[in-house]
Design a protein around this motif. Structure first.
Motif, PDB file in Angstrom:
ATOM      1  N   HIS A  48       0.823  -1.211   0.000  1.00 32.05           N
ATOM      2  CA  HIS A  48       0.000   0.000   0.000  1.00 32.05           C
ATOM      3  C   HIS A  48       0.859   1.264   0.000  1.00 32.05           C
ATOM      4  O   HIS A  48       0.639   2.180  -0.785  1.00 32.05           O
ATOM      5  CB  HIS A  48      -0.955   0.005   1.193  1.00 32.05           C
ATOM      6  CG  HIS A  48      -1.875   1.180   1.212  1.00 32.05           C
ATOM      7  ND1 HIS A  48      -1.654   2.280   1.996  1.00 32.05           N
ATOM      8  CD2 HIS A  48      -3.007   1.429   0.516  1.00 32.05           C
ATOM      9  CE1 HIS A  48      -2.615   3.154   1.790  1.00 32.05           C
ATOM     10  NE2 HIS A  48      -3.455   2.667   0.903  1.00 32.05           N
ATOM     11  N   THR A  52       1.128   4.092  -3.041  1.00 37.44           N
ATOM     12  CA  THR A  52       0.836   5.526  -2.905  1.00 37.44           C
ATOM     13  C   THR A  52       2.079   6.374  -3.182  1.00 37.44           C
ATOM     14  O   THR A  52       1.973   7.445  -3.762  1.00 37.44           O
ATOM     15  CB  THR A  52       0.252   5.849  -1.523  1.00 37.44           C
ATOM     16  OG1 THR A  52       1.160   5.438  -0.508  1.00 37.44           O
ATOM     17  CG2 THR A  52      -1.088   5.167  -1.320  1.00 37.44           C
ATOM     18  N   THR A  55       2.477   6.474  -6.980  1.00 40.01           N
ATOM     19  CA  THR A  55       1.477   7.361  -7.564  1.00 40.01           C
ATOM     20  C   THR A  55       1.887   8.814  -7.374  1.00 40.01           C
ATOM     21  O   THR A  55       1.762   9.636  -8.283  1.00 40.01           O
ATOM     22  CB  THR A  55       0.095   7.111  -6.914  1.00 40.01           C
ATOM     23  OG1 THR A  55      -0.275   5.754  -7.117  1.00 40.01           O
ATOM     24  CG2 THR A  55      -0.963   8.021  -7.493  1.00 40.01           C
ATOM     25  N   SER A  56       2.389   9.134  -6.204  1.00 39.45           N
ATOM     26  CA  SER A  56       2.762  10.515  -5.896  1.00 39.45           C
ATOM     27  C   SER A  56       4.054  10.946  -6.579  1.00 39.45           C
ATOM     28  O   SER A  56       4.110  12.018  -7.177  1.00 39.45           O
ATOM     29  CB  SER A  56       2.953  10.680  -4.382  1.00 39.45           C
ATOM     30  OG  SER A  56       1.778  10.395  -3.709  1.00 39.45           O
ATOM     31  N   ASN A 120       0.987  13.026   2.160  1.00 40.22           N
ATOM     32  CA  ASN A 120       0.026  12.239   1.391  1.00 40.22           C
ATOM     33  C   ASN A 120      -0.451  11.130   2.318  1.00 40.22           C
ATOM     34  O   ASN A 120       0.268  10.176   2.578  1.00 40.22           O
ATOM     35  CB  ASN A 120       0.690  11.663   0.137  1.00 40.22           C
ATOM     36  CG  ASN A 120      -0.244  10.782  -0.651  1.00 40.22           C
ATOM     37  OD1 ASN A 120      -1.461  10.814  -0.473  1.00 40.22           O
ATOM     38  ND2 ASN A 120       0.317   9.960  -1.512  1.00 40.22           N
ATOM     39  N   SER A 122      -2.994   8.360   2.766  1.00 37.91           N
ATOM     40  CA  SER A 122      -3.951   7.518   2.053  1.00 37.91           C
ATOM     41  C   SER A 122      -4.583   6.514   3.006  1.00 37.91           C
ATOM     42  O   SER A 122      -4.450   5.314   2.863  1.00 37.91           O
ATOM     43  CB  SER A 122      -3.250   6.813   0.892  1.00 37.91           C
ATOM     44  OG  SER A 122      -4.186   6.110   0.120  1.00 37.91           O
ATOM     45  N   SER A 151      -7.005  10.939   1.742  1.00 36.12           N
ATOM     46  CA  SER A 151      -7.953  10.206   0.902  1.00 36.12           C
ATOM     47  C   SER A 151      -9.373  10.580   1.300  1.00 36.12           C
ATOM     48  O   SER A 151      -9.631  11.046   2.403  1.00 36.12           O
ATOM     49  CB  SER A 151      -7.746   8.703   1.067  1.00 36.12           C
ATOM     50  OG  SER A 151      -8.075   8.310   2.385  1.00 36.12           O
TER      51      SER A 151
END
Length: 170
Positions: A48, A52, A55-56, A120, A122, A151
């Protein structure tokens, strides 16, 4: 980031800080977390955190495939960004993730103290309250000039109207 980041990888020779991952901390059993099903390090077992982070701040021009299907090239949102990891979630026996409030708030507070520019987060939150411990930590982060991206939850419209989590204005 302009901060001075720690790299707590002494228990895990597979996880290293680099020019991309500039810091890494973890919040384990001393914060009430069950760490029996995960690495005793900033590395995530279920992917996980890696997902993330990619993605960032994943690299630009990365070939993407699923099985034998070529999906072209992908990129993180900010490929030149650096990452500081603050592991507050731990894999559970059923493969999910769980973290204590104490560990998550400590991670937020440490990120701010370390000098991050963006958090970030999430992890889902409350859809009815803006005064939980993590939300207050986000308020302090925003007051310190840190952009907080949380999120909106994972339930979507399956729970009905107003299913968004993390309603705080900061």
């Amino acid at each position: 980031p302009d901060g001075d980041f720690e790299c707590e990888t002494e228990n895990d020779s597979e996880f290293q800080c680099t020019t991309k991952i500039v810091g890494a901390r973890w919040y384990g059993a001393e914060y009430g977390n069950n760490v029996a099903f995960d690495y005793l390090s900033p590395r995530d077992t279920n992917g996980h955190g890696s997902h993330t982070a990619g993605t960032s701040a994943g690299n630009h021009g990365v070939e993407m495939t699923i099985g034998e299907y070529d999906l072209g090239e992908g990129s993180g949102m900010a490929p030149a960004a650096q990452i500081a990891v603050y592991k507050g979630l731990w894999q559970t026996a059923d493969g999910g993730g769980s973290g204590t409030t104490a560990g998550l708030v400590a991670a937020i507070d440490d990120a701010v103290a370390d000098g991050v520019d963006v958090i970030n987060y999430s992890i889902s939150g409350s859809s009815t309250s803006v005064v939980g411990p993590d939300e207050i930590a986000f308020l302090y982060a925003a007051d310190a000039g840190v952009f907080v991206a949380t999120s909106a939850g994972n339930s979507g419209d399956t729970v009905g109207v107003s299913s968004v989590a993390h309603n705080s204005p900061w």
